[in-house]
Design an enzyme around this catalytic site. Structure first.
Site, PDB file in Angstrom:
ATOM      1  N   LYS A 101      49.030  -2.690   5.857  1.00 56.73           N
ATOM      2  CA  LYS A 101      48.460  -2.335   7.159  1.00 56.73           C
ATOM      3  C   LYS A 101      47.083  -1.720   6.924  1.00 56.73           C
ATOM      4  O   LYS A 101      46.964  -0.571   6.510  1.00 56.73           O
ATOM      5  CB  LYS A 101      49.336  -1.342   7.922  1.00 56.73           C
ATOM      6  CG  LYS A 101      48.910  -1.295   9.396  1.00 56.73           C
ATOM      7  CD  LYS A 101      49.138   0.008  10.086  1.00 56.73           C
ATOM      8  CE  LYS A 101      48.121   1.053   9.830  1.00 56.73           C
ATOM      9  NZ  LYS A 101      46.747   0.772  10.304  1.00 56.73           N
ATOM     10  N   GLY A 114      48.658  11.932   5.632  1.00 53.83           N
ATOM     11  CA  GLY A 114      49.423  11.880   4.383  1.00 53.83           C
ATOM     12  C   GLY A 114      50.598  12.842   4.398  1.00 53.83           C
ATOM     13  O   GLY A 114      51.690  12.511   3.900  1.00 53.83           O
ATOM     14  N   GLU A 123      46.884   9.420  -1.453  1.00 52.96           N
ATOM     15  CA  GLU A 123      45.500   9.718  -1.843  1.00 52.96           C
ATOM     16  C   GLU A 123      44.786  10.196  -0.595  1.00 52.96           C
ATOM     17  O   GLU A 123      44.582   9.424   0.340  1.00 52.96           O
ATOM     18  CB  GLU A 123      44.813   8.456  -2.386  1.00 52.96           C
ATOM     19  CG  GLU A 123      45.311   8.000  -3.732  1.00 52.96           C
ATOM     20  CD  GLU A 123      45.019   8.988  -4.843  1.00 52.96           C
ATOM     21  OE1 GLU A 123      44.162   9.872  -4.654  1.00 52.96           O
ATOM     22  OE2 GLU A 123      45.663   8.884  -5.892  1.00 52.96           O
ATOM     23  N   CYS A 144      35.979   9.787   0.061  1.00 55.92           N
ATOM     24  CA  CYS A 144      36.877  10.888  -0.320  1.00 55.92           C
ATOM     25  C   CYS A 144      36.259  11.660  -1.482  1.00 55.92           C
ATOM     26  O   CYS A 144      36.529  12.841  -1.662  1.00 55.92           O
ATOM     27  CB  CYS A 144      38.233  10.340  -0.703  1.00 55.92           C
ATOM     28  SG  CYS A 144      38.136   9.007  -1.894  1.00 55.92           S
ATOM     29  N   GLU A 149      37.049  19.377   5.002  1.00 57.42           N
ATOM     30  CA  GLU A 149      36.415  18.061   4.874  1.00 57.42           C
ATOM     31  C   GLU A 149      35.743  17.663   6.196  1.00 57.42           C
ATOM     32  O   GLU A 149      36.384  17.668   7.243  1.00 57.42           O
ATOM     33  CB  GLU A 149      37.460  17.001   4.493  1.00 57.42           C
ATOM     34  CG  GLU A 149      36.834  15.657   4.195  1.00 57.42           C
ATOM     35  CD  GLU A 149      37.868  14.572   3.881  1.00 57.42           C
ATOM     36  OE1 GLU A 149      38.809  14.407   4.665  1.00 57.42           O
ATOM     37  OE2 GLU A 149      37.710  13.894   2.847  1.00 57.42           O
TER      38      GLU A 149
HETATM   39  P1  NAD Z   1      43.620   8.358   8.671  1.00 62.95           P
HETATM   40  O1  NAD Z   1      44.604   9.246   7.989  1.00 62.95           O
HETATM   41  O2  NAD Z   1      43.291   8.621  10.079  1.00 62.95           O
HETATM   42  O3  NAD Z   1      44.137   6.835   8.635  1.00 62.95           O
HETATM   43  C1  NAD Z   1      44.469   6.187   7.431  1.00 62.95           C
HETATM   44  C2  NAD Z   1      45.488   5.087   7.704  1.00 62.95           C
HETATM   45  O4  NAD Z   1      46.726   5.668   8.118  1.00 62.95           O
HETATM   46  C3  NAD Z   1      45.083   4.115   8.807  1.00 62.95           C
HETATM   47  O5  NAD Z   1      45.467   2.821   8.426  1.00 62.95           O
HETATM   48  C4  NAD Z   1      45.906   4.604   9.994  1.00 62.95           C
HETATM   49  O6  NAD Z   1      46.185   3.608  10.963  1.00 62.95           O
HETATM   50  C5  NAD Z   1      47.190   5.039   9.309  1.00 62.95           C
HETATM   51  N1  NAD Z   1      47.984   6.029  10.047  1.00 62.95           N
HETATM   52  C6  NAD Z   1      47.554   6.964  10.933  1.00 62.95           C
HETATM   53  N2  NAD Z   1      48.599   7.724  11.337  1.00 62.95           N
HETATM   54  C7  NAD Z   1      49.704   7.266  10.691  1.00 62.95           C
HETATM   55  C8  NAD Z   1      51.077   7.655  10.669  1.00 62.95           C
HETATM   56  N3  NAD Z   1      51.538   8.688  11.386  1.00 62.95           N
HETATM   57  N4  NAD Z   1      51.927   6.978   9.866  1.00 62.95           N
HETATM   58  C9  NAD Z   1      51.479   5.961   9.097  1.00 62.95           C
HETATM   59  N5  NAD Z   1      50.190   5.535   9.080  1.00 62.95           N
HETATM   60  C10 NAD Z   1      49.319   6.188   9.865  1.00 62.95           C
HETATM   61  O7  NAD Z   1      42.324   8.359   7.745  1.00 62.95           O
HETATM   62  P2  NAD Z   1      40.891   7.686   8.032  1.00 62.95           P
HETATM   63  O8  NAD Z   1      40.165   8.483   9.040  1.00 62.95           O
HETATM   64  O9  NAD Z   1      41.049   6.232   8.263  1.00 62.95           O
HETATM   65  O10 NAD Z   1      40.178   7.863   6.604  1.00 62.95           O
HETATM   66  C11 NAD Z   1      39.454   8.980   6.233  1.00 62.95           C
HETATM   67  C12 NAD Z   1      40.256   9.853   5.291  1.00 62.95           C
HETATM   68  O11 NAD Z   1      40.689   9.100   4.168  1.00 62.95           O
HETATM   69  C13 NAD Z   1      39.440  10.997   4.711  1.00 62.95           C
HETATM   70  O12 NAD Z   1      40.195  12.167   4.753  1.00 62.95           O
HETATM   71  C14 NAD Z   1      39.188  10.566   3.259  1.00 62.95           C
HETATM   72  O13 NAD Z   1      38.969  11.631   2.366  1.00 62.95           O
HETATM   73  C15 NAD Z   1      40.442   9.830   2.971  1.00 62.95           C
HETATM   74  N6  NAD Z   1      40.283   8.914   1.841  1.00 62.95           N
HETATM   75  C16 NAD Z   1      40.878   9.248   0.664  1.00 62.95           C
HETATM   76  C17 NAD Z   1      40.718   8.436  -0.457  1.00 62.95           C
HETATM   77  C18 NAD Z   1      41.361   8.801  -1.766  1.00 62.95           C
HETATM   78  O14 NAD Z   1      41.492   7.937  -2.621  1.00 62.95           O
HETATM   79  N7  NAD Z   1      41.756  10.045  -1.979  1.00 62.95           N
HETATM   80  C19 NAD Z   1      39.953   7.270  -0.366  1.00 62.95           C
HETATM   81  C20 NAD Z   1      39.374   6.946   0.864  1.00 62.95           C
HETATM   82  C21 NAD Z   1      39.544   7.782   1.962  1.00 62.95           C
END
Ligand code: NAD
Length: 497
Positions: free
Chosen positions: A176, A233, A250, A284, A385
């Site tokens: 997804k 997460g 992550e 990130c 962040e």
């Molecule tokens: P987000 O948590 O809003 O969304 C990430 C994914 O999770 C999306 O596909 C979203 O649809 C899905 N999602 C949302 N709610 C969910 C739920 N309750 N259950 C299951 N899936 C769900 O994050 P974002 O805004 O898309 O990305 C930015 C964040 O990602 C930042 O915090 C960044 O630091 C982090 N990030 C981390 C890494 C790493 O490797 N540590 C890499 C890239 C981005």
């Protein structure tokens, strides 16, 4: 629109969501550029995808691992052929400049070839038995169906960090992608299809948190690999804990760059521009805190302000663009909120601090490169962040203070130290609480064959990349072969009381 791949891919068939709902995907640099409408999938669609993945699992897991590797190599070849085409579409969808999205695809290519090579090395162990005529070994088995949920900022590289090792180890996948990068996700899955990945082995389900939750909660999903915010997460971790699933998280970061008085300031400047403002600060691993010694603070900050004020903002598919837009209105609102917080906390806006307008930027989510000086360790802008082009500068007087400030956060993904002193550099490798430390380089720049991941609030102990990711995607089976022809009781027959 007709040339846009805007469907789910389940059991080898491109299809709409069962309920027919869709969401809109636009170019964050030019809002009038609508990329397409993508399926807003529900529980039924996820269920179909998981069923297809389960049905495909046995044959895929039984295929000799090197044969799976051959398919991964073909995926790497096709990604290489389509690198520019893919990068163009990725930039159009999520905004980072074309040279960065080409790097994103290259990371996927490297990961494909690396995972292919690991299919000939899925090592177990053989060790001596404590009993005579008995053979002990461990072998690796795939887990089953893996749910892959990703963010949008590395729309091709990050999904492949998960999917390639999962497939190499014999698992099947339901992917997804982020609702902010569905087209890039679909173009990636098309590569799998064209490389001959059998139907059901990789399935794509678009959508938002509803689809993500359905995937996490599905009883036939054995493992979940997630990249995204710490907030999401945590929810996924709770659900997987309750359901006894394996899960890899992550999450967010607030990455420090420590600059000591003996650092090469020109080198630091290049690293800072790339680390803090590359991907518009939406990595990130972005450098979001500059922790700089008082002796070089003013000189460095002045150089930085001058250089950052010259960055060219724009649509990433234009050659002149050095920094693209923020991903969406929510991202922009969050940045504006934190800039307000920083001002209230008493930090000084030394550069930027507002939306970028004019010069053709009005139709996009642009924010000026922003530098806060006078930041102190307990301010929120030093700890939380922001995920945008905002750098917080903290002044320190010693190495010890720098380490204390660097570690004063809930996150622990990446970190950097600039010094010419080898002993200080080695001390920092041990002292900084982070999964990654760069010496004389910025906080960004992961390589595919190295472990990647964070400590504290950033991760839950797993690593992506390198050999270590295979630990996540395999189960260890311990095997004892007794060829003595009689019952041998370990710890009993061989021990005299
Ligand atoms: P987000 O948590 O809003 O969304 C990430 C994914 O999770 C999306 O596909 C979203 O649809 C899905 N999602 C949302 N709610 C969910 C739920 N309750 N259950 C299951 N899936 C769900 O994050 P974002 O805004 O898309 O990305 C930015 C964040 O990602 C930042 O915090 C960044 O630091 C982090 N990030 C981390 C890494 C790493 O490797 N540590 C890499 C890239 C981005």
């Amino acid at each position: 629109m007709s040339d846009v791949l805007n469907k789910n891919f389940i059991n080898g068939v491109w299809q709409d969501a069962t309920a027919g709902a869709v969401f809109k995907d636009i170019n964050p640099a030019i809002h009038s550029d609508v990329i397409g409408h993508f399926p807003e999938s529900g529980v039924e669609d996820v269920d179909d995808a998981v069923r297809a993945a389960r049905a495909a699992f046995r044959a895929w897991s039984k295929m000799p691992a090197p044969a799976r590797g051959d398919i991964l190599r073909r995926i790497g070849d096709i990604l290489t052929e389509r690198k520019s085409e893919l990068a163009f579409q990725m930039t159009r969808e999520m905004g980072k400049p074309f040279f960065e999205t080409k790097g994103d695809v290259q990371e996927a290519i490297d990961t494909a070839y690396y995972a292919a090579s690991e299919t000939r090395r899925l090592f177990g162990h053989t060790v001596p038995s404590e009993m005579p005529n008995k053979f002990n070994m461990s072998i690796r088995r795939p887990i089953g169906v893996c749910g892959v949920i990703t963010a949008w900022n590395f729309p091709v590289a990050v999904p492949t960090w998960k999917m390639f090792p999962a497939l190499a180890a014999g698992n099947t996948v339901v992917f997804k992608p982020s609702e902010d990068a569905p087209h890039s996700g679909a173009l990636l899955v098309k590569v799998f299809e064209d490389a001959g990945v059998p139907a059901g082995v990789v399935n794509l389900v678009h959508g938002s948190s509803t689809a993500g939750r359905a995937l996490v909660e599905h009883p036939d999903v054995d493992a979940v690999s997630f990249t995204g915010s710490t907030e999401t997460g945590s929810k996924i971790g709770e659900a997987c804990g309750r359901l006894h699933k394996r899960f890899s998280l992550e999450m967010g970061g607030k990455n420090p760059m420590i600059v000591l008085a003996d650092a090469d300031l020109d080198l630091v400047l290049d690293g800072l521009l790339w680390g803090a403002f590359g991907t518009t600060g939406q990595r990130c691993t972005a450098t979001s805190r500059l922790i700089v010694h008082e002796d070089v603070h003013d000189a460095l900050v002045n150089k930085l302000i001058e250089a950052a004020s010259k960055l060219t903002l724009g649509y990433g598919n234009e050659d002149s663009t050095e920094m693209g837009p923020v991903i969406n209105q929510k991202g922009l609102d969050k940045i504006e909120y934190y800039v307000g917080v920083g001002k209230e906390e008493g930090a000084t806006v030394a550069l930027g601090g507002k939306r970028a307008v004019g010069n053709g930027l009005d139709d996009g989510y642009f924010y000026e490169p922003t530098i806060f000086t006078g930041v102190t360790p307990n301010m929120r802008i030093a700890k939380e962040e922001i995920f945008g082009p905002v750098l917080s500068v903290l002044k320190i007087r010693s190495y010890e203070e720098a380490i204390q400030v660097a570690n004063n956060i809930q996150y622990g993904l990446s970190s950097a130290i600039y010094t010419r002193d080898i002993a200080t550099a080695f001390n920092a490798m041990h002292d900084i609480e982070a999964g990654i430390t760069y010496v004389n380089g910025p906080t960004i720049g992961a390589e595919a064959h190295m472990p990647f991941g964070g400590v504290k609030g950033t991760g839950n102990g797993h690593r992506e990349g390198g050999w270590e990711v295979f630990e996540f995607y395999t189960e260890t089976k311990t095997v004892y072969v007794d060829y003595s022809g009689k019952l041998q009781k370990a710890q009993i027959d061989n021990v005299e009381d």
